[in-house]
Scaffold this active site. Structure first.
Site, PDB file in Angstrom:
ATOM      1  N   ARG A 184       0.821  -1.216   0.000  1.00 55.26           N
ATOM      2  CA  ARG A 184       0.000   0.000   0.000  1.00 55.26           C
ATOM      3  C   ARG A 184       0.854   1.265   0.000  1.00 55.26           C
ATOM      4  O   ARG A 184       0.566   2.244  -0.675  1.00 55.26           O
ATOM      5  CB  ARG A 184      -0.919  -0.023   1.229  1.00 55.26           C
ATOM      6  N   ILE A 227      -8.329   1.785   0.330  1.00 64.18           N
ATOM      7  CA  ILE A 227      -8.052   2.425   1.618  1.00 64.18           C
ATOM      8  C   ILE A 227      -6.728   3.162   1.481  1.00 64.18           C
ATOM      9  O   ILE A 227      -5.762   2.620   0.934  1.00 64.18           O
ATOM     10  CB  ILE A 227      -8.002   1.358   2.733  1.00 64.18           C
ATOM     11  N   LEU A 228      -6.696   4.403   1.941  1.00 71.11           N
ATOM     12  CA  LEU A 228      -5.490   5.222   1.781  1.00 71.11           C
ATOM     13  C   LEU A 228      -4.698   5.271   3.087  1.00 71.11           C
ATOM     14  O   LEU A 228      -5.278   5.337   4.172  1.00 71.11           O
ATOM     15  CB  LEU A 228      -5.894   6.625   1.341  1.00 71.11           C
ATOM     16  N   MET A 236     -12.112   3.012  -4.622  1.00 78.56           N
ATOM     17  CA  MET A 236     -12.328   1.953  -3.647  1.00 78.56           C
ATOM     18  C   MET A 236     -11.015   1.373  -3.105  1.00 78.56           C
ATOM     19  O   MET A 236     -10.799   0.164  -3.104  1.00 78.56           O
ATOM     20  CB  MET A 236     -13.213   0.855  -4.272  1.00 78.56           C
ATOM     21  N   LEU A 247     -11.515   4.899   7.671  1.00 78.40           N
ATOM     22  CA  LEU A 247     -12.349   4.663   6.489  1.00 78.40           C
ATOM     23  C   LEU A 247     -13.728   5.322   6.609  1.00 78.40           C
ATOM     24  O   LEU A 247     -14.411   5.147   7.617  1.00 78.40           O
ATOM     25  CB  LEU A 247     -12.518   3.148   6.284  1.00 78.40           C
ATOM     26  N   HIS A 250     -19.748   9.315   0.169  1.00 82.60           N
ATOM     27  CA  HIS A 250     -20.084   7.983   0.648  1.00 82.60           C
ATOM     28  C   HIS A 250     -21.604   7.808   0.609  1.00 82.60           C
ATOM     29  O   HIS A 250     -22.334   8.725   1.004  1.00 82.60           O
ATOM     30  CB  HIS A 250     -19.555   7.798   2.078  1.00 82.60           C
TER      31      HIS A 250
END
Ligand code: GAR
Length: 204
Positions: A59, A86-87, A84, A138, A103
């Protein structure tokens, strides 16, 4: 001129709504080479880039490459529109106060996936969508705008998704416009919106 970079993973209908609102989009970037939205952006002459997360070892490496590409466009705002992934905290920190997401639920209810199915399962009477500044948690962060719709007795997840999506297309371009006009800022984790009370009506 101020501009935004939009990140997508699929259909890109929110990206399309932002483009059709005439907002200045410097580039559209996707982690998914097959994202349908890329084609639409190209037909509008918007530069597109694919940064396939599957080609990175982890990631951290993906997020670093993504940020490097975004920064070549020097956008004022980074807009997650059905992105889509996760950062990482490093990525989110880098764009603090200039990274927004939409969202499909009234946050803090129903973060994560399958929001419409879960809303029906829980029997909520009001459902909707939320535009918010992004934090490393998130689907969480200071709320900018929400639109609510009634849940009807015969609703299916698809029917609900369709009506919520129409609201997403209404509030997301408005929030982006306010940011670019300097009317929307994040000050010490608090959202500040400076508009006339008339135009704030679009945000609920
Ligand atoms: C939208 O409903 C958006 O709210 C949702 O994905 C869909 C993307 O549609 N985002 C999330 O669930 C983020 N947690 P689109 O690609 O047509 O804009």
């Amino acid at each position: 001129m101020k501009s935004v970079v939009i990140l997508i993973s699929g259909r890109g209908s929110n990206m399309q709504a932002i483009l059709e609102a005439g907002l200045p989009v410097a580039a559209v970037i996707s982690n998914n080479p097959a994202a349908e939205g890329l084609m639409f952006a190209q037909t509008r002459g918007i530069p597109t880039q694919v940064i396939d997360h599957r080609t990175f070892p982890d990631r951290k490496a993906f997020d670093a490459a993504l940020a490097e590409t975004i920064d070549t466009y020097q956008p004022d705002l980074v807009v997650l529109a059905g992105f889509m992934r996760i950062l990482s905290e490093a990525f989110v920190d880098h764009y603090q106060g200039r990274l927004v997401n939409i969202h499909p639920s009234l946050l803090p209810a129903f973060p994560g996936l399958d929001t419409h199915t879960r809303a029906l399962q829980e029997g909520v009477k009001i459902h909707g969508c939320t535009v918010h500044f992004v934090t490393s948690q998130l689907d969480h962060g200071p709320i900018i705008a929400q639109a609510a719709i009634p849940v009807l007795t015969d609703d299916t997840p698809t029917m609900l998704a369709t009506r919520v999506l129409a609201q997403e297309h209404r509030i997301y371009p408005q929030a982006v416009r306010w940011f670019l006009q300097g009317q929307l800022t994040l000050v010490e984790n608090r959202v500040e919106i400076k508009t006339t009370s008339d135009s704030q009506e679009v945000l609920y």
